[in-house]
Design an enzyme around this catalytic site. Structure first.
Site, mmCIF file in Angstrom:
data_model
loop_
_atom_site.group_PDB
_atom_site.id
_atom_site.type_symbol
_atom_site.label_atom_id
_atom_site.label_comp_id
_atom_site.label_asym_id
_atom_site.label_seq_id
_atom_site.Cartn_x
_atom_site.Cartn_y
_atom_site.Cartn_z
ATOM 1 N N ILE A 56 0.867 -1.191 -0.047
ATOM 2 C CA ILE A 56 0.103 0.109 0.014
ATOM 3 C C ILE A 56 0.942 1.178 0.006
ATOM 4 O O ILE A 56 1.942 1.212 0.520
ATOM 5 C CB ILE A 56 -0.813 0.029 1.284
ATOM 6 C CG1 ILE A 56 -2.116 1.010 1.093
ATOM 7 C CG2 ILE A 56 -0.187 0.140 2.583
ATOM 8 C CD1 ILE A 56 -3.411 0.970 2.109
ATOM 9 N N CYS A 57 0.512 2.261 -0.639
ATOM 10 C CA CYS A 57 1.026 3.573 -0.575
ATOM 11 C C CYS A 57 -0.067 4.714 -0.363
ATOM 12 O O CYS A 57 -0.900 4.389 0.450
ATOM 13 C CB CYS A 57 1.917 3.882 -1.823
ATOM 14 S SG CYS A 57 1.040 4.015 -3.415
ATOM 15 N N ARG A 58 0.187 5.779 -0.884
ATOM 16 C CA ARG A 58 -1.089 6.836 -0.686
ATOM 17 C C ARG A 58 -2.146 6.711 -1.532
ATOM 18 O O ARG A 58 -3.360 6.372 -1.178
ATOM 19 C CB ARG A 58 -0.307 8.271 -1.206
ATOM 20 C CG ARG A 58 -1.631 9.372 -0.760
ATOM 21 C CD ARG A 58 -0.902 10.807 -1.072
ATOM 22 N NE ARG A 58 -0.508 10.952 -2.361
ATOM 23 C CZ ARG A 58 -0.985 11.108 -3.510
ATOM 24 N NH1 ARG A 58 -2.415 11.241 -3.334
ATOM 25 N NH2 ARG A 58 -0.918 11.367 -4.563
#
Length: 97
Positions: A56-58
């Site tokens: 996951i990231c932004r």
């Protein structure tokens, strides 16, 4: 690389957050482990290849890069979390800060 929505990430998943430390400190998906993309190659040994790997990231871009790296250079199967932390927060899923 597979992709899932934030709602499809199972409880207690191995969830790797590839945002930078300041972003992670502000807030992150509950239980996510920080492995910033800027340090990712040097810390990839911290990932358990025997568990599903959710990244996951932004919003989904950096996590897709990390997934591609893991698949191409390490042969790992990975799962990109679509919409990232923004979608996680919007869905009202548990957050930590």
């Amino acid at each position: 690389m597979k992709s899932v929505t934030v709602q499809q990430v199972p409880a207690n998943a191995q969830l790797i957050d590839v945002r930078e430390a300041d972003e992670y400190a502000a807030d992150h998906a509950a239980g996510a482990k920080l492995l910033p993309l800027s340090e990712f190659v040097g810390r990839v040994h911290e990932i358990d290849p025997d568990q599903d790997i959710y990244v996951i990231c932004r919003s989904g871009g950096r996590s897709a890069q990390a997934c591609s790296y893991l698949e191409q250079s390490r042969g790992f199967d990975t799962i990109n979390v679509e919409g990232g932390t923004d979608a996680w927060r919007a869905a009202g899923l548990p957050m930590e800060s």
